[in-house]
Design a protein around this motif. Structure first.
Motif, short mmCIF file in Angstrom:
data_model
loop_
_atom_site.label_atom_id
_atom_site.label_comp_id
_atom_site.label_asym_id
_atom_site.label_seq_id
_atom_site.Cartn_x
_atom_site.Cartn_y
_atom_site.Cartn_z
N LEU A 26 4.00 1.52 -8.43
CA LEU A 26 4.57 3.21 -8.57
C LEU A 26 3.03 3.69 -9.47
O LEU A 26 2.58 4.48 -8.39
CB LEU A 26 5.65 2.77 -8.41
CG LEU A 26 6.80 3.27 -7.91
CD1 LEU A 26 8.15 2.81 -8.04
CD2 LEU A 26 6.89 3.17 -6.24
N LYS A 27 3.43 3.40 -10.12
CA LYS A 27 2.41 4.25 -11.23
C LYS A 27 0.87 3.65 -10.98
O LYS A 27 -0.31 4.68 -10.99
CB LYS A 27 2.50 3.05 -12.89
CG LYS A 27 1.87 3.89 -13.33
CD LYS A 27 2.35 5.01 -14.14
CE LYS A 27 2.05 5.34 -15.24
NZ LYS A 27 1.88 6.81 -15.70
N ARG A 28 0.16 2.50 -10.33
CA ARG A 28 -0.89 2.26 -9.97
C ARG A 28 -1.13 2.76 -8.25
O ARG A 28 -2.74 2.91 -8.56
CB ARG A 28 -1.08 0.80 -9.80
CG ARG A 28 -1.47 -0.74 -11.01
CD ARG A 28 -1.31 -1.04 -10.69
NE ARG A 28 -2.39 -2.03 -10.14
CZ ARG A 28 -2.64 -3.11 -9.83
NH1 ARG A 28 -1.43 -4.04 -10.23
NH2 ARG A 28 -3.21 -3.72 -9.14
N SER A 33 -5.33 3.37 -8.07
CA SER A 33 -5.97 1.80 -8.00
C SER A 33 -5.17 0.86 -7.54
O SER A 33 -5.81 -0.79 -6.95
CB SER A 33 -5.67 1.61 -9.73
OG SER A 33 -4.59 1.28 -10.12
N MET A 34 -4.14 1.30 -6.52
CA MET A 34 -3.26 0.40 -5.48
C MET A 34 -3.02 0.83 -4.11
O MET A 34 -2.98 2.75 -4.34
CB MET A 34 -2.80 -0.11 -5.80
CG MET A 34 -1.49 -0.98 -5.15
SD MET A 34 -0.52 -1.69 -6.00
CE MET A 34 -0.31 -3.33 -6.59
N ARG A 36 -1.26 2.78 -1.00
CA ARG A 36 0.40 2.89 -0.48
C ARG A 36 0.98 1.71 -0.23
O ARG A 36 1.92 1.48 -0.21
CB ARG A 36 0.20 4.08 0.44
CG ARG A 36 1.44 4.20 0.64
CD ARG A 36 2.00 5.62 1.82
NE ARG A 36 1.31 7.15 0.06
CZ ARG A 36 0.95 7.71 0.85
NH1 ARG A 36 0.37 8.42 2.22
NH2 ARG A 36 0.54 8.95 -0.10
N GLU A 37 0.28 1.37 0.84
CA GLU A 37 1.01 -0.08 1.30
C GLU A 37 1.05 -1.38 0.88
O GLU A 37 2.08 -1.90 0.94
CB GLU A 37 0.09 -0.34 3.26
CG GLU A 37 0.11 0.99 4.23
CD GLU A 37 1.54 0.35 4.44
OE1 GLU A 37 1.97 -0.52 4.89
OE2 GLU A 37 2.02 1.83 4.76
N GLU A 38 0.56 -1.68 -0.28
CA GLU A 38 0.48 -2.57 -0.64
C GLU A 38 1.48 -2.39 -1.75
O GLU A 38 2.35 -3.53 -2.55
CB GLU A 38 -1.19 -2.74 -1.39
CG GLU A 38 -1.55 -3.91 -1.96
CD GLU A 38 -1.57 -4.16 -3.26
OE1 GLU A 38 -2.17 -5.01 -3.94
OE2 GLU A 38 -3.14 -3.63 -2.98
N ALA A 39 1.70 -1.62 -2.46
CA ALA A 39 2.49 -1.05 -3.74
C ALA A 39 3.99 -0.48 -2.75
O ALA A 39 4.45 -1.26 -3.13
CB ALA A 39 2.44 0.57 -3.71
N ARG A 40 3.76 -0.21 -1.52
CA ARG A 40 5.39 -0.08 -0.83
C ARG A 40 5.86 -1.49 -0.57
O ARG A 40 7.07 -2.12 -0.58
CB ARG A 40 4.56 -0.12 0.38
CG ARG A 40 6.34 0.57 1.30
CD ARG A 40 5.77 1.75 2.17
NE ARG A 40 5.35 0.99 3.43
CZ ARG A 40 5.98 -0.13 3.89
NH1 ARG A 40 7.15 -0.06 4.14
NH2 ARG A 40 5.49 -0.78 5.48
#
Length: 60
Positions: A26-28, A33-34, A36-40
């Motif tokens: 979430l922070k990245r 640096s990341m 939205r889809e990847e973090a999700r």
């Protein structure tokens, strides 16, 4: 997640690692640096891991 305190110590340590990976994703994403889809996807995977841990120890 008030059931975290009911976990055995090693499982609690494992839960802490899982929650840390979720928080980092979430922070990245916030820092850019990341994507939205990847973090999700990572948050969903780690949430499922936490749920499996709770079920395995019967505390969910």
């Amino acid at each position: 997640m008030d059931w975290l305190g009911k976990l055995p110590s090693m499982a609690r340590k494992r839960a802490a690692h899982i929650m840390h990976r979720r928080a980092c994703a979430l922070k990245r994403q916030q820092l850019g640096s990341m994507g939205r889809e990847e973090a999700r996807r990572i948050v969903a995977r780690e949430t499922r891991a936490l749920e499996r841990l709770a079920v395995r120890h019967g505390v969910s």
